[in-house]
Design a protein around this motif. Structure first.
Motif, PDB file in Angstrom:
ATOM      1  N   GLN A  51       0.834  -1.201   0.000  1.00 63.64           N
ATOM      2  CA  GLN A  51       0.000   0.000   0.000  1.00 63.64           C
ATOM      3  C   GLN A  51       0.870   1.253   0.000  1.00 63.64           C
ATOM      4  N   VAL A  52       0.327   2.298  -0.627  1.00 64.10           N
ATOM      5  CA  VAL A  52       0.932   3.630  -0.511  1.00 64.10           C
ATOM      6  C   VAL A  52       0.116   4.401   0.517  1.00 64.10           C
ATOM      7  N   PRO A  53       0.769   5.377   1.181  1.00 65.63           N
ATOM      8  CA  PRO A  53       2.123   5.869   0.986  1.00 65.63           C
ATOM      9  C   PRO A  53       3.154   5.125   1.824  1.00 65.63           C
ATOM     10  N   VAL A  54       4.403   5.345   1.447  1.00 69.51           N
ATOM     11  CA  VAL A  54       5.547   4.884   2.240  1.00 69.51           C
ATOM     12  C   VAL A  54       6.520   6.050   2.325  1.00 69.51           C
ATOM     13  N   LEU A  55       6.995   6.328   3.532  1.00 66.21           N
ATOM     14  CA  LEU A  55       8.003   7.369   3.725  1.00 66.21           C
ATOM     15  C   LEU A  55       9.347   6.711   3.980  1.00 66.21           C
ATOM     16  N   ASP A  56      10.351   7.133   3.202  1.00 63.63           N
ATOM     17  CA  ASP A  56      11.735   6.698   3.415  1.00 63.63           C
ATOM     18  C   ASP A  56      12.508   7.906   3.919  1.00 63.63           C
ATOM     19  N   ASP A  57      12.772   7.921   5.215  1.00 57.97           N
ATOM     20  CA  ASP A  57      13.489   9.033   5.826  1.00 57.97           C
ATOM     21  C   ASP A  57      14.937   8.614   6.047  1.00 57.97           C
ATOM     22  N   ASP A  58      15.717   8.738   4.995  1.00 57.67           N
ATOM     23  CA  ASP A  58      17.143   8.395   5.044  1.00 57.67           C
ATOM     24  C   ASP A  58      17.348   6.975   5.577  1.00 57.67           C
ATOM     25  N   GLY A  59      16.535   6.059   5.048  1.00 58.36           N
ATOM     26  CA  GLY A  59      16.679   4.651   5.418  1.00 58.36           C
ATOM     27  C   GLY A  59      15.700   4.181   6.476  1.00 58.36           C
ATOM     28  N   THR A  60      15.063   5.097   7.187  1.00 57.54           N
ATOM     29  CA  THR A  60      14.000   4.724   8.128  1.00 57.54           C
ATOM     30  C   THR A  60      12.701   4.664   7.346  1.00 57.54           C
ATOM     31  N   ILE A  61      12.103   3.480   7.258  1.00 58.21           N
ATOM     32  CA  ILE A  61      10.891   3.276   6.468  1.00 58.21           C
ATOM     33  C   ILE A  61       9.670   3.332   7.381  1.00 58.21           C
ATOM     34  N   VAL A  62       8.731   4.199   7.029  1.00 62.78           N
ATOM     35  CA  VAL A  62       7.493   4.326   7.795  1.00 62.78           C
ATOM     36  C   VAL A  62       6.325   4.123   6.846  1.00 62.78           C
ATOM     37  N   THR A  63       5.432   3.210   7.198  1.00 64.75           N
ATOM     38  CA  THR A  63       4.254   2.933   6.381  1.00 64.75           C
ATOM     39  C   THR A  63       2.997   3.329   7.156  1.00 64.75           C
ATOM     40  N   ASP A  64       1.878   3.417   6.426  1.00 68.17           N
ATOM     41  CA  ASP A  64       0.575   3.825   6.950  1.00 68.17           C
ATOM     42  C   ASP A  64       0.542   5.355   7.076  1.00 68.17           C
ATOM     43  N   SER A  65      -0.439   5.971   6.432  1.00 68.62           N
ATOM     44  CA  SER A  65      -0.477   7.436   6.366  1.00 68.62           C
ATOM     45  C   SER A  65      -0.562   8.078   7.741  1.00 68.62           C
ATOM     46  N   ASN A  66      -1.418   7.562   8.624  1.00 69.35           N
ATOM     47  CA  ASN A  66      -1.536   8.165   9.946  1.00 69.35           C
ATOM     48  C   ASN A  66      -0.264   7.971  10.768  1.00 69.35           C
ATOM     49  N   ALA A  67       0.368   6.809  10.624  1.00 69.10           N
ATOM     50  CA  ALA A  67       1.632   6.569  11.314  1.00 69.10           C
ATOM     51  C   ALA A  67       2.705   7.542  10.836  1.00 69.10           C
ATOM     52  N   ILE A  68       2.679   7.860   9.559  1.00 67.16           N
ATOM     53  CA  ILE A  68       3.653   8.810   9.018  1.00 67.16           C
ATOM     54  C   ILE A  68       3.417  10.199   9.604  1.00 67.16           C
ATOM     55  N   LEU A  69       2.147  10.596   9.750  1.00 72.66           N
ATOM     56  CA  LEU A  69       1.841  11.897  10.363  1.00 72.66           C
ATOM     57  C   LEU A  69       2.399  11.962  11.783  1.00 72.66           C
ATOM     58  N   VAL A  70       2.217  10.878  12.528  1.00 74.63           N
ATOM     59  CA  VAL A  70       2.719  10.824  13.900  1.00 74.63           C
ATOM     60  C   VAL A  70       4.246  10.850  13.905  1.00 74.63           C
ATOM     61  N   TYR A  71       4.850  10.063  13.036  1.00 75.20           N
ATOM     62  CA  TYR A  71       6.316  10.005  12.956  1.00 75.20           C
ATOM     63  C   TYR A  71       6.906  11.386  12.692  1.00 75.20           C
ATOM     64  N   LEU A  72       6.382  12.073  11.686  1.00 77.20           N
ATOM     65  CA  LEU A  72       6.917  13.387  11.342  1.00 77.20           C
ATOM     66  C   LEU A  72       6.736  14.376  12.488  1.00 77.20           C
TER      67      LEU A  72
END
Length: 203
Positions: A51-72
């Motif tokens: 599934q999209v989206p996927v965030l690649d933050d310099d090698g740290t992979i975060v999946t799930d849109s809401n999880a990405i919002l929390v991560y950022l």
């Protein structure tokens, strides 16, 4: 940062919108869902759910849109977007759960029928969408944003599929406070528009 996304995915737009609002630099990598690129081994290595989206933050992979919002929010110390006090944090979390539940099975599902030909029953998902919108309308009677006096990731999580609900034949005319809330989000600095599709009531 690198964001794997699809331009018609509301889940992808959530993250694109947030990155714009917080002014975070990033590169976009479009994943062609029509050719099944999200189910190929190289993408499944990033997200086993395909599934999209996927965030690649310099090698740290975060999946799930809401999880990405929390991560950022956590990584960048954005306490205004993701408050830490117990009551405020709970209020935001409630609406993140709504985004993953009632939004996904209401306006998002209705739009999936018209945009992607998903096999949902239109009358069922449209009814769910209106039930959700009635609750959101009532919530917005006492404040400008959904979880607090100022915008939070809760607003970001709800925005995309509610904004494009008419594409799924969900009429927003009966919800003036919802429409005013959408306009307030669209007026925020760094706002990123969700690509429009001329289907449903938007056709």
């Amino acid at each position: 940062m690198k964001l794997y996304y699809h331009p018609l995915s509301g889940h992808s737009h959530r993250v694109r919108l947030f990155l714009g609002l917080i002014g975070a630099g990033h590169d976009l990598v479009e994943v062609d869902l029509s050719t099944g690129a999200h189910k190929k081994p190289e993408f499944l290595a990033l997200n086993a759910f395909g599934q999209v989206p996927v965030l690649d933050d310099d090698g740290t992979i975060v999946t799930d849109s809401n999880a990405i919002l929390v991560y950022l929010s956590k990584k960048l110390g954005l306490g205004d977007w993701l408050p830490e006090t117990p009551v405020a944090a709970a209020a935001v979390q409630k609406w993140l759960s709504v985004a993953a539940g009632q939004v996904a099975y209401g306006p998002a599902a209705a739009r999936l029928v018209t945009v992607f030909g998903a096999p949902f029953r239109p009358e069922e998902v449209i009814t769910r969408a209106h039930a959700l919108l009635a609750v959101v309308e009532a919530e917005l009677s006492s404040r400008d944003f959904i979880a607090a006096a100022l915008p939070t990731v809760a607003d970001v999580a709800l925005y995309s599929y509610i904004a494009r609900a008419p594409e799924g034949n969900v009429d927003l005319q009966a919800y003036p406070k919802v429409r005013a809330w959408l306009a307030r989000i669209e007026a925020l600095p760094g706002f990123v528009e969700f690509r429009r599709t001329p289907v449903g009531l938007a056709g």
